[in-house]
Design a protein around this motif. Structure first.
Motif, short mmCIF file in Angstrom:
data_model
loop_
_atom_site.label_atom_id
_atom_site.label_comp_id
_atom_site.label_asym_id
_atom_site.label_seq_id
_atom_site.Cartn_x
_atom_site.Cartn_y
_atom_site.Cartn_z
N ILE A 1 0.84 -1.19 0.00
CA ILE A 1 0.00 0.00 0.00
C ILE A 1 0.88 1.24 0.00
O ILE A 1 1.84 1.34 0.78
N THR A 2 0.55 2.19 -0.86
CA THR A 2 1.17 3.51 -0.82
C THR A 2 0.10 4.52 -0.44
O THR A 2 -0.90 4.65 -1.15
N ALA A 3 0.30 5.17 0.71
CA ALA A 3 -0.62 6.21 1.16
C ALA A 3 -0.12 7.56 0.67
O ALA A 3 1.06 7.89 0.85
N VAL A 4 -0.99 8.33 0.07
CA VAL A 4 -0.59 9.58 -0.57
C VAL A 4 -1.39 10.76 -0.04
O VAL A 4 -2.54 10.63 0.37
N ASP A 5 -0.75 11.92 -0.09
CA ASP A 5 -1.37 13.18 0.27
C ASP A 5 -1.64 13.96 -1.00
O ASP A 5 -1.09 13.66 -2.07
N TRP A 6 -2.50 14.97 -0.90
CA TRP A 6 -2.73 15.84 -2.03
C TRP A 6 -1.41 16.40 -2.55
O TRP A 6 -0.54 16.80 -1.78
N ALA A 7 -1.24 16.39 -3.85
CA ALA A 7 -0.06 16.88 -4.57
C ALA A 7 1.07 15.86 -4.66
O ALA A 7 2.08 16.12 -5.31
N ASP A 8 0.92 14.68 -4.05
CA ASP A 8 1.94 13.64 -4.20
C ASP A 8 1.91 13.04 -5.60
O ASP A 8 0.86 13.00 -6.26
N ARG A 9 3.05 12.55 -6.04
CA ARG A 9 3.19 11.88 -7.35
C ARG A 9 3.95 10.58 -7.15
O ARG A 9 4.98 10.56 -6.47
N ILE A 10 3.44 9.50 -7.73
CA ILE A 10 4.08 8.19 -7.64
C ILE A 10 4.49 7.75 -9.04
O ILE A 10 3.64 7.68 -9.95
N GLU A 11 5.75 7.43 -9.22
CA GLU A 11 6.22 6.88 -10.48
C GLU A 11 5.93 5.39 -10.48
O GLU A 11 6.42 4.64 -9.62
N ILE A 12 5.14 4.94 -11.44
CA ILE A 12 4.73 3.53 -11.50
C ILE A 12 5.63 2.74 -12.44
O ILE A 12 6.07 1.63 -12.13
N ALA A 13 5.88 3.31 -13.60
CA ALA A 13 6.69 2.66 -14.64
C ALA A 13 7.12 3.78 -15.60
O ALA A 13 6.63 4.91 -15.50
N PRO A 14 8.02 3.49 -16.52
CA PRO A 14 8.39 4.53 -17.49
C PRO A 14 7.17 5.08 -18.22
O PRO A 14 6.40 4.32 -18.81
N GLY A 15 6.95 6.36 -18.11
CA GLY A 15 5.82 6.99 -18.78
C GLY A 15 4.51 6.88 -18.04
O GLY A 15 3.47 7.34 -18.53
N VAL A 16 4.50 6.27 -16.85
CA VAL A 16 3.27 6.09 -16.07
C VAL A 16 3.49 6.63 -14.66
O VAL A 16 4.43 6.25 -13.97
N ALA A 17 2.62 7.54 -14.27
CA ALA A 17 2.66 8.10 -12.92
C ALA A 17 1.24 8.34 -12.44
O ALA A 17 0.32 8.53 -13.24
N ILE A 18 1.08 8.35 -11.12
CA ILE A 18 -0.23 8.64 -10.52
C ILE A 18 -0.06 9.83 -9.59
O ILE A 18 0.80 9.83 -8.70
N HIS A 19 -0.89 10.84 -9.81
CA HIS A 19 -0.88 12.05 -9.01
C HIS A 19 -2.11 12.07 -8.11
O HIS A 19 -3.22 11.76 -8.56
N CYS A 20 -1.93 12.46 -6.86
CA CYS A 20 -3.04 12.62 -5.92
C CYS A 20 -3.42 14.09 -5.90
O CYS A 20 -2.56 14.97 -5.68
N GLU A 21 -4.69 14.38 -6.13
CA GLU A 21 -5.16 15.76 -6.25
C GLU A 21 -6.35 16.02 -5.32
O GLU A 21 -7.07 15.10 -4.94
N PRO A 22 -6.61 17.28 -4.97
CA PRO A 22 -7.72 17.59 -4.08
C PRO A 22 -9.09 17.37 -4.73
O PRO A 22 -9.24 17.47 -5.95
#
Length: 360
Positions: free
Chosen positions: A196-217
């Motif tokens: 599990i990755t817990a994220v806050d608003w404005a965090d960004r997680i690099e998943i793979a080359p060219g793939v990222a997930i951003h947490c937004e409000p």
């Protein structure tokens, strides 16, 4: 109120999943899910919407439940689409979304399989014998899901965080769970070996080359019961893939459209927006936490999305509107703004949408 609706009202599931709830005085000195520094949306114990509107309190809840004009739903509402059999993987520039039901969707892009707010249980409730019950089965049978890489859980209401389903997915695929702060504690209690990755608003997680997930409000709230109100964070997510950017919101109030405008400014628009369009009546009670279809269309425009999917309707009854009212209101709002209906699709379980690469 008839006996059936009274029992539904008594259910913790109904209280926990609607867009407002009982203001309870917690018996806990602190936050049972999360400990962290004070921020512009966390006061050291509770999360909040900066400059926003909080859910109404217990007297308004009673006023709604005993004096409202709730439309009856049918016991069953079969989808016109058969149960789907998704492809195993997609590569290249393809982006495909398959509707499971309510806020649960399979997103396939960039050679990844992503589930949002997966709920395969019969009820959105902490108990199996009461609470909002689905009126159609999941649009993909669990056995027919492709291998799941990522599970996004947007917040902890029972129609979005279903521990039984998360346990099954962990046993089946061991996916990477991504969820806002505090929800990881809830998930780990049932799925202790989960990644599990817990994220806050404005965090960004690099998943793979060219793939990222951003947490937004987004503008919402959280609770699993009567003593944990706003102890876990809620969020929207931007999924950045080689096939384009996807803006996914599980639940939100419109909040003057400020989060939509901010997302566009930060991310430059989207190939697809996935937006809630249901559970919004009565407006005097729900407006702060659940946008209506007209607001969803305005959010779609403000976010600069090429296409949109409407969800959060037609599977579990949470509020007063009729089962098909969100679709009628959505189409009316699109027509009034001169937006083609095929650009904003209110999807049904089993429906598959291969998102065009561009507006033609």
């Amino acid at each position: 109120m008839n006996r059936r609706n009274f029992l539904k009202w008594l259910s913790l599931g109904a209280v926990a999943t609607i867009a407002a709830g009982v203001t309870a005085r917690t018996a806990f000195a602190g936050n049972r899910y999360y400990t962290g520094p004070v921020s512009d949306h966390f006061n050291g114990t509770h999360f909040f919407n900066p400059g926003g509107e909080e859910p109404r309190g217990p007297f308004d809840l009673l006023r709604w439940k005993f004096g409202g004009d709730s439309k009856d739903w049918p016991d069953t509402y079969p989808s016109p689409f058969p149960s789907a059999f998704p492809e195993t993987r997609l590569d290249g520039g393809r982006l495909v979304v398959t509707m499971v039901g309510h806020a649960s969707m399979l997103i396939q892009a960039g050679n990844l399989n992503i589930l949002t707010d997966p709920v395969w249980s019969e009820r959105a409730s902490p108990v199996t014998f009461a609470g909002p019950k689905r009126v159609n089965p999941p649009g993909i049978a669990m056995a027919d899901l492709p291998p799941i890489d990522i599970v996004i859980v947007t917040h902890n209401h029972y129609d979005h965080l279903d521990l039984a389903t998360l346990y099954t997915l962990q046993s089946r695929d061991r996916p990477h769970f991504i969820t806002p702060l505090g929800n990881d504690t809830i998930i780990r209690a049932e799925v202790p070996d989960a990644r599990i990755t817990a994220v806050d608003w404005a965090d960004r997680i690099e998943i793979a080359p060219g793939v990222a997930i951003h947490c937004e409000p987004c503008h919402h709230w959280s609770a699993r019961g009567l003593g944990d109100r706003r102890m876990a964070l809620w969020a929207a997510f931007v999924i950045e893939t080689p096939a384009g950017k996807i803006y996914h919101i599980g639940d939100t109030g419109f909040a003057e459209g400020k989060h939509y405008a901010a997302a566009r400014e930060k991310h430059g628009g989207f190939r697809l927006a996935i937006l809630p369009v249901g559970a919004y009546e009565p407006r005097w009670f729900m407006k702060g936490q659940h946008q209506n279809p007209e607001e969803a269309v305005e959010g779609f425009r403000l976010a600069g999305a090429a296409y949109a999917i409407g969800h959060h309707w037609g599977t579990v009854k949470l509020t007063d509107e009729a089962i098909d009212e969100p679709v009628i209101a959505l189409n009316k709002a699109l027509d009034e703004r001169g937006i083609a209906r095929d650009r904003f699709r209110p999807m049904r379980p089993g429906e598959v949408f291969e998102v065009p690469p561009a507006i033609t």
